[in-house]
Design a protein around this motif. Sequence first.
Motif, PDB file in Angstrom:
ATOM      1  N   LEU A  32     -21.081  20.124 -35.336  1.00 43.00           N
ATOM      2  CA  LEU A  32     -20.216  21.342 -34.512  1.00 43.00           C
ATOM      3  C   LEU A  32     -20.720  22.493 -35.156  1.00 43.00           C
ATOM      4  CD1 LEU A  32     -16.776  19.590 -33.816  1.00 43.00           C
ATOM      5  CD2 LEU A  32     -18.645  19.947 -32.228  1.00 43.00           C
ATOM      6  N   VAL A  33     -20.393  22.699 -36.466  1.00 44.94           N
ATOM      7  CA  VAL A  33     -20.681  23.971 -37.038  1.00 44.94           C
ATOM      8  C   VAL A  33     -22.280  24.431 -36.918  1.00 44.94           C
ATOM      9  CG1 VAL A  33     -21.279  25.012 -39.439  1.00 44.94           C
ATOM     10  CG2 VAL A  33     -19.108  23.775 -38.854  1.00 44.94           C
ATOM     11  N   ALA A  34     -23.242  23.399 -36.946  1.00 46.75           N
ATOM     12  CA  ALA A  34     -24.599  23.567 -36.771  1.00 46.75           C
ATOM     13  C   ALA A  34     -24.770  24.119 -35.017  1.00 46.75           C
ATOM     14  CB  ALA A  34     -25.448  22.505 -36.880  1.00 46.75           C
ATOM     15  N   PRO A  86     -26.308  15.999 -39.489  1.00 46.91           N
ATOM     16  CA  PRO A  86     -26.600  17.139 -38.858  1.00 46.91           C
ATOM     17  C   PRO A  86     -27.995  17.827 -38.701  1.00 46.91           C
ATOM     18  CG  PRO A  86     -24.384  17.142 -39.914  1.00 46.91           C
ATOM     19  CD  PRO A  86     -25.239  15.833 -40.468  1.00 46.91           C
ATOM     20  N   ILE A  87     -28.505  17.890 -39.912  1.00 44.44           N
ATOM     21  CA  ILE A  87     -29.941  18.333 -39.857  1.00 44.44           C
ATOM     22  C   ILE A  87     -31.184  17.662 -38.918  1.00 44.44           C
ATOM     23  CG2 ILE A  87     -31.778  18.476 -41.611  1.00 44.44           C
ATOM     24  CD1 ILE A  87     -29.881  18.929 -43.913  1.00 44.44           C
ATOM     25  N   ALA A  88     -30.850  16.308 -39.066  1.00 43.01           N
ATOM     26  CA  ALA A  88     -31.724  15.489 -38.115  1.00 43.01           C
ATOM     27  C   ALA A  88     -31.124  15.936 -36.619  1.00 43.01           C
ATOM     28  CB  ALA A  88     -31.271  13.919 -38.397  1.00 43.01           C
ATOM     29  N   VAL A  89     -30.220  15.944 -36.219  1.00 44.37           N
ATOM     30  CA  VAL A  89     -29.599  16.563 -34.997  1.00 44.37           C
ATOM     31  C   VAL A  89     -30.402  17.876 -34.763  1.00 44.37           C
ATOM     32  CG1 VAL A  89     -27.966  17.363 -33.472  1.00 44.37           C
ATOM     33  CG2 VAL A  89     -27.661  15.045 -34.883  1.00 44.37           C
ATOM     34  N   ILE A  90     -30.188  18.906 -35.747  1.00 47.83           N
ATOM     35  CA  ILE A  90     -30.702  20.121 -35.447  1.00 47.83           C
ATOM     36  C   ILE A  90     -32.227  20.154 -35.217  1.00 47.83           C
ATOM     37  CG2 ILE A  90     -31.369  22.482 -36.618  1.00 47.83           C
ATOM     38  CD1 ILE A  90     -28.669  21.954 -38.164  1.00 47.83           C
ATOM     39  N   VAL A  91     -32.671  19.588 -36.013  1.00 47.39           N
ATOM     40  CA  VAL A  91     -34.397  19.732 -35.926  1.00 47.39           C
ATOM     41  C   VAL A  91     -34.772  18.900 -34.686  1.00 47.39           C
ATOM     42  CG1 VAL A  91     -36.456  18.680 -37.100  1.00 47.39           C
ATOM     43  CG2 VAL A  91     -34.654  19.640 -38.479  1.00 47.39           C
ATOM     44  N   GLY A  92     -34.094  17.682 -34.611  1.00 47.32           N
ATOM     45  CA  GLY A  92     -34.869  17.012 -33.190  1.00 47.32           C
ATOM     46  C   GLY A  92     -34.273  17.570 -32.080  1.00 47.32           C
ATOM     47  N   GLY A  93     -33.137  17.970 -32.056  1.00 45.86           N
ATOM     48  CA  GLY A  93     -32.427  18.303 -30.677  1.00 45.86           C
ATOM     49  C   GLY A  93     -32.936  19.881 -30.472  1.00 45.86           C
ATOM     50  N   TYR A  94     -33.160  20.725 -31.348  1.00 48.70           N
ATOM     51  CA  TYR A  94     -33.717  22.001 -31.171  1.00 48.70           C
ATOM     52  C   TYR A  94     -35.217  22.036 -30.802  1.00 48.70           C
ATOM     53  CZ  TYR A  94     -33.827  27.079 -31.659  1.00 48.70           C
ATOM     54  OH  TYR A  94     -34.067  28.555 -31.184  1.00 48.70           O
ATOM     55  N   TYR A  95     -35.752  21.057 -31.319  1.00 47.33           N
ATOM     56  CA  TYR A  95     -37.370  21.208 -31.070  1.00 47.33           C
ATOM     57  C   TYR A  95     -37.232  20.714 -29.415  1.00 47.33           C
ATOM     58  CZ  TYR A  95     -41.962  19.158 -30.752  1.00 47.33           C
ATOM     59  OH  TYR A  95     -43.459  19.068 -30.538  1.00 47.33           O
ATOM     60  N   TYR A  96     -36.476  19.705 -28.942  1.00 47.42           N
ATOM     61  CA  TYR A  96     -36.587  19.372 -27.547  1.00 47.42           C
ATOM     62  C   TYR A  96     -36.163  20.565 -26.536  1.00 47.42           C
ATOM     63  CZ  TYR A  96     -35.397  17.131 -23.226  1.00 47.42           C
ATOM     64  OH  TYR A  96     -35.306  16.712 -21.890  1.00 47.42           O
ATOM     65  N   ILE A  97     -35.056  21.105 -27.151  1.00 49.21           N
ATOM     66  CA  ILE A  97     -34.611  22.446 -26.232  1.00 49.21           C
ATOM     67  C   ILE A  97     -35.630  23.586 -26.318  1.00 49.21           C
ATOM     68  CG2 ILE A  97     -32.703  23.947 -26.071  1.00 49.21           C
ATOM     69  CD1 ILE A  97     -30.823  22.086 -27.241  1.00 49.21           C
ATOM     70  N   TYR A  98     -36.223  23.661 -27.436  1.00 52.16           N
ATOM     71  CA  TYR A  98     -37.286  24.783 -27.654  1.00 52.16           C
ATOM     72  C   TYR A  98     -38.376  24.806 -26.649  1.00 52.16           C
ATOM     73  CZ  TYR A  98     -40.101  28.473 -29.394  1.00 52.16           C
ATOM     74  OH  TYR A  98     -40.871  29.446 -29.727  1.00 52.16           O
TER      75      TYR A  98
END
Length: 298
Positions: free
Chosen positions: A37-39, A235-247
């Motif tokens: 959630l913080v990320a 959370p780091i895995a979620v950040i990298v994977g999720g942000y890559y997809y969204i971007y």
Amino acid sequence: MKFRTLLRHLREGMKNIFRNGWMTFASIAAVTTTLILVAVFLALVLNLDQMARNIEQDVQISTLIDLTAEEDEIVELGEEIEQIDGVAEVQFSSNDNELESLIESMGDEGQAWIMLEQDNPLNHVYIVEAAVPEETEAVADQISELDSVEDVLYGQEVVERLFQFTNYARAIGLVLIVALVFTAIFLISNTIKITIIARSTEIGIQKLVGATNSFIRWPFFVEGALLGILGSITPIAVIVGGYYYIYHNLPSIMENFRFIDLLPFNPFAWQLSGMVLLIGAVIGVWGSVMSVRKFLKV
């Protein structure tokens, strides 16, 4: 601190994690959820801040010059605008340029305006940018008082709402992030507290044989840091994977919202991952400090 002592603290901290079993698992799971959630909020707030800055930088003041103004009066007006405090840039746009921009912006419907090229009714314009976007209104008020100015346009209501929204978004995002961080600290603190209570007899013996306060405390600090770091992996895995997809997919989905300009995946995703890892370690140690101070009687 000797290397052998440091290894002992690391070993004891890792043992504490396995000793607590399900409580450690529950704490890591809770910290993981909190850090996700913080990320998410960090990514959202930082991107909103970036988009707000981009929009703020695009805010311009259109100064419509009086149709009766002579050429020397127009030049003098430009010089007076440049001397106003808070003005960053002044550009002159002739009525021909304004008509051309109007025709282009209206597409096929703009062809109807071509007939006005011989008798252009539009004003010459000075396009003004404020050095600080929040001072746009103040600069516009000063420009409106100058001679040879017919009108000043800068979308007052839109600009005011934009600044209000960005300020509220930043403040709310910061409050939520702080609240989530303190929640994670509380969870880790409780886990460390249980460890301290369970090892109270052992701690008492260590104290009797001459162990210093710092010697007893260090394994708990290590345990807290490990809990925070382990809780930050997902959370780091979620950040990298999720942000890559969204971007890479959001631009095609949001074609009609050109102002949505996300921060570049590289280096933003990795910087944010580093921030989450650091936050996890810091709140882990902080949670340990809180527990040791409250419950460790040494």
